[in-house]
Write a protein that holds these residues in place. Structure first.
Motif, PDB file in Angstrom:
ATOM      1  N   HIS A  54      39.139 -21.490  15.598  1.00 27.86           N
ATOM      2  CA  HIS A  54      40.124 -20.975  16.397  1.00 27.86           C
ATOM      3  C   HIS A  54      40.277 -19.600  16.013  1.00 27.86           C
ATOM      4  O   HIS A  54      41.338 -19.038  16.274  1.00 27.86           O
ATOM      5  CB  HIS A  54      41.339 -21.603  16.441  1.00 27.86           C
ATOM      6  CG  HIS A  54      41.434 -22.930  17.009  1.00 27.86           C
ATOM      7  ND1 HIS A  54      40.936 -23.356  18.209  1.00 27.86           N
ATOM      8  CD2 HIS A  54      41.854 -24.190  16.387  1.00 27.86           C
ATOM      9  CE1 HIS A  54      41.122 -24.619  18.477  1.00 27.86           C
ATOM     10  NE2 HIS A  54      41.412 -25.217  17.543  1.00 27.86           N
ATOM     11  N   ARG A  87      42.855 -39.781  19.108  1.00 26.10           N
ATOM     12  CA  ARG A  87      43.214 -38.713  19.749  1.00 26.10           C
ATOM     13  C   ARG A  87      44.307 -39.575  20.869  1.00 26.10           C
ATOM     14  O   ARG A  87      45.331 -38.744  21.225  1.00 26.10           O
ATOM     15  CB  ARG A  87      42.260 -38.223  20.764  1.00 26.10           C
ATOM     16  CG  ARG A  87      41.125 -37.432  19.871  1.00 26.10           C
ATOM     17  CD  ARG A  87      41.584 -36.223  19.476  1.00 26.10           C
ATOM     18  NE  ARG A  87      41.769 -35.157  20.570  1.00 26.10           N
ATOM     19  CZ  ARG A  87      41.976 -33.925  19.952  1.00 26.10           C
ATOM     20  NH1 ARG A  87      41.852 -33.371  18.798  1.00 26.10           N
ATOM     21  NH2 ARG A  87      41.973 -32.823  21.154  1.00 26.10           N
ATOM     22  N   ASP A 120      37.657 -34.137  17.074  1.00 23.85           N
ATOM     23  CA  ASP A 120      37.454 -34.252  18.530  1.00 23.85           C
ATOM     24  C   ASP A 120      36.224 -34.632  18.863  1.00 23.85           C
ATOM     25  O   ASP A 120      35.762 -34.849  19.909  1.00 23.85           O
ATOM     26  CB  ASP A 120      37.754 -32.758  19.162  1.00 23.85           C
ATOM     27  CG  ASP A 120      37.099 -31.565  18.450  1.00 23.85           C
ATOM     28  OD1 ASP A 120      36.176 -31.821  17.856  1.00 23.85           O
ATOM     29  OD2 ASP A 120      37.463 -30.467  18.839  1.00 23.85           O
TER      30      ASP A 120
HETATM   31 MG    MG Z   1      41.403 -29.607  17.868  1.00 18.17          MG
END
Ligand code: MG
Ligand code: RTP
Length: 140
Positions: A54, A87, A120
């Motif tokens: 990110h 998740r 993820d």
């Molecule tokens: Mg993430």
């Protein structure tokens, strides 16, 4: 499906409000087993590396500040289809969009201070687990 492992972080907003046990109860109720766990204070360098994907995002600096603002609990969770299962119980990134009963719906403060992280994909899970745990710290 075979047993799978995922990496989890209980974030500083949650440790500050003493929610580690409540979040662990949600994890266990979802059928996941906590096979490694430790409480640490992430360094800036650790947070920057961990969230390196990110780095170009506008929220990156705020995210690193937040993740180093207090203790976190890093964990390895094990279970059937553990990455997707976790998740699901985490809920959407933005708690406003999270389903009822999820960790983020019940506990998150904002899109940033959203109480938990979960890997993820299998590749990221393996990298993230190895970044925080030695093999002999994980007891399945
Ligand atoms: Mg993430
Ligand atoms: P995570 O990686 O923590 O499990 O969360 P995620 O996959 O649901 O979300 P991701 O897109 O990977 O974002 C990582 C974390 O960055 C913070 N964030 N802030 N201010 C914002 O718009 C913003 N967007 C994301 C959140 O803490 C998010 O979990």
């Amino acid at each position: 499906m075979a047993l799978q492992r995922t990496f989890s972080i209980i974030k500083p907003d949650a440790t500050r409000r003493n929610l580690t046990g409540a979040i662990n109860a949600k994890i266990e109720e979802a059928g996941l087993r906590i096979v490694a766990q430790k409480r640490i204070h992430m360094t800036k360098a650790q947070a920057e590396t961990f969230y390196g994907v990110h780095a170009e995002r506008p929220f990156f600096n705020d995210l690193v500040s937040f993740m180093t603002s207090g203790p976190v609990v890093v964990q390895v969770l094990e279970g059937e289809d553990a990455i997707a299962a976790y998740r699901k119980v985490m809920g959407a990134t933005n708690p406003a969009n999270a389903e009822a009963g999820t960790i983020r719906k019940e506990f998150a403060e904002s899109i940033e201070a959203n109480s938990v992280h979960g890997s993820d994909a299998p590749e990221t899970a393996a990298v993230e687990i190895a970044y925080f745990f030695a093999g002999n710290e994980i007891v399945g």
